[in-house]
Design a protein around this motif. Sequence first.
Motif, PDB file in Angstrom:
ATOM      1  N   GLU A  76       6.456   1.332   5.493  1.00 22.14           N
ATOM      2  CA  GLU A  76       7.740   1.680   4.866  1.00 22.14           C
ATOM      3  C   GLU A  76       7.696   1.628   3.338  1.00 22.14           C
ATOM      4  O   GLU A  76       8.613   2.118   2.677  1.00 22.14           O
ATOM      5  CB  GLU A  76       8.844   0.761   5.386  1.00 22.14           C
ATOM      6  N   THR A  77       6.645   1.037   2.805  1.00 24.28           N
ATOM      7  CA  THR A  77       6.511   1.011   1.345  1.00 24.28           C
ATOM      8  C   THR A  77       6.073   2.374   0.803  1.00 24.28           C
ATOM      9  O   THR A  77       6.141   2.616  -0.398  1.00 24.28           O
ATOM     10  CB  THR A  77       5.467  -0.041   0.932  1.00 24.28           C
ATOM     11  N   ALA A  83      11.021   6.172   7.976  1.00 25.31           N
ATOM     12  CA  ALA A  83      11.820   4.953   8.157  1.00 25.31           C
ATOM     13  C   ALA A  83      12.457   4.531   6.831  1.00 25.31           C
ATOM     14  O   ALA A  83      13.623   4.127   6.788  1.00 25.31           O
ATOM     15  CB  ALA A  83      10.946   3.832   8.711  1.00 25.31           C
ATOM     16  N   ALA A  84      11.695   4.641   5.760  1.00 28.43           N
ATOM     17  CA  ALA A  84      12.223   4.264   4.444  1.00 28.43           C
ATOM     18  C   ALA A  84      13.409   5.163   4.069  1.00 28.43           C
ATOM     19  O   ALA A  84      14.420   4.693   3.527  1.00 28.43           O
ATOM     20  CB  ALA A  84      11.125   4.356   3.396  1.00 28.43           C
ATOM     21  N   LEU A  85      13.293   6.446   4.400  1.00 25.47           N
ATOM     22  CA  LEU A  85      14.399   7.386   4.129  1.00 25.47           C
ATOM     23  C   LEU A  85      15.652   6.985   4.909  1.00 25.47           C
ATOM     24  O   LEU A  85      16.768   6.967   4.377  1.00 25.47           O
ATOM     25  CB  LEU A  85      13.969   8.799   4.534  1.00 25.47           C
ATOM     26  N   LEU A  86      15.451   6.638   6.178  1.00 27.41           N
ATOM     27  CA  LEU A  86      16.587   6.194   7.012  1.00 27.41           C
ATOM     28  C   LEU A  86      17.231   4.935   6.449  1.00 27.41           C
ATOM     29  O   LEU A  86      18.452   4.818   6.395  1.00 27.41           O
ATOM     30  CB  LEU A  86      16.098   5.874   8.423  1.00 27.41           C
ATOM     31  N   ARG A  87      16.398   3.989   6.039  1.00 27.65           N
ATOM     32  CA  ARG A  87      16.944   2.732   5.504  1.00 27.65           C
ATOM     33  C   ARG A  87      17.730   2.998   4.225  1.00 27.65           C
ATOM     34  O   ARG A  87      18.783   2.406   3.994  1.00 27.65           O
ATOM     35  CB  ARG A  87      15.816   1.738   5.210  1.00 27.65           C
ATOM     36  N   GLN A  88      17.214   3.903   3.410  1.00 24.86           N
ATOM     37  CA  GLN A  88      17.866   4.169   2.128  1.00 24.86           C
ATOM     38  C   GLN A  88      19.182   4.932   2.293  1.00 24.86           C
ATOM     39  O   GLN A  88      20.162   4.654   1.611  1.00 24.86           O
ATOM     40  CB  GLN A  88      16.904   4.981   1.257  1.00 24.86           C
ATOM     41  N   HIS A  89      19.237   5.866   3.243  1.00 28.51           N
ATOM     42  CA  HIS A  89      20.405   6.752   3.305  1.00 28.51           C
ATOM     43  C   HIS A  89      21.325   6.521   4.495  1.00 28.51           C
ATOM     44  O   HIS A  89      22.488   6.912   4.452  1.00 28.51           O
ATOM     45  CB  HIS A  89      19.950   8.216   3.289  1.00 28.51           C
ATOM     46  N   LEU A  90      20.828   5.923   5.568  1.00 28.20           N
ATOM     47  CA  LEU A  90      21.696   5.740   6.748  1.00 28.20           C
ATOM     48  C   LEU A  90      22.007   4.269   7.032  1.00 28.20           C
ATOM     49  O   LEU A  90      23.164   3.899   7.224  1.00 28.20           O
ATOM     50  CB  LEU A  90      21.059   6.393   7.984  1.00 28.20           C
TER      51      LEU A  90
END
Length: 232
Positions: A76-77, A83-90
């Motif tokens: 995710e780094t 996954a990082a995109l999901l964490r950032q936007h959703l």
Amino acid sequence: MSTIDFKSFETREALAEGLAQAVVDAIDASLLKHGKAAIALSGGRTPALFFDKLSARRLPWADVIVTLVDERWVPETSERSNAALLRQHLLKGAASAAEFLPLWRPLPTPEDGLDAVEAAVADLPLPFSAVVLGMGDDGHTASFFPGGDRLAAATDPAGARLVDSMRAPAAGEPRITLTLPVLLAADRLFLHMEGQGKKGVFDAALAGRDVGEMPVRSVLHSGRAVDVVWCP
Ligand code: 6PG
């Protein structure tokens, strides 16, 4: 009767709102029936605004499980991580109460992680309430890439696996992907794309039958209902 319902929106903003509403409706319907809902979303560049809109919706997010239709085999780094995109936007604000099932594992290859991810996906309250696919300019969807080493297996409508690995020249890093049967089993199946270029690719995909050439055809010609949402 066509199984493809094509809906055109005037702006990215309107599309993101409209798709968020449709996904909320699908989640609500599952929650009403089962008390739980699982959704599978795509990464890439297109969905960030839709994720922002969905995350702002009022839902009992703690009863919702979110996963990805596919993931690049990176932690995710990495800026390549879906996954990082999901964490950032959703998965922010109230929506951070949702459970997230990542497809990546801290193991060297997707093949190494396959059995664990298969078991985790099998544990979800399937079928998915909603699956939102994207499409690449080469006609790939999820990680069903032209020339993919596992393309035939992953797009086999009768395949028994829920997830598969994928390596392909255009894929960048190795990937892990949900397979066609689990995607097609979803209560609602959306294909989200933006821009004239993608519309041209979509038209070409609809016009032909060769899945190896344009793997999104495995979805479009599956016979199940697909809601295609697009804006210029
Ligand atoms: C991924 C995606 C992939 C994506 C398409 C479209 O991990 O790359 O899940 O299938 O939906 O490539 O990507 P864009 O939105 O970046 O054009």
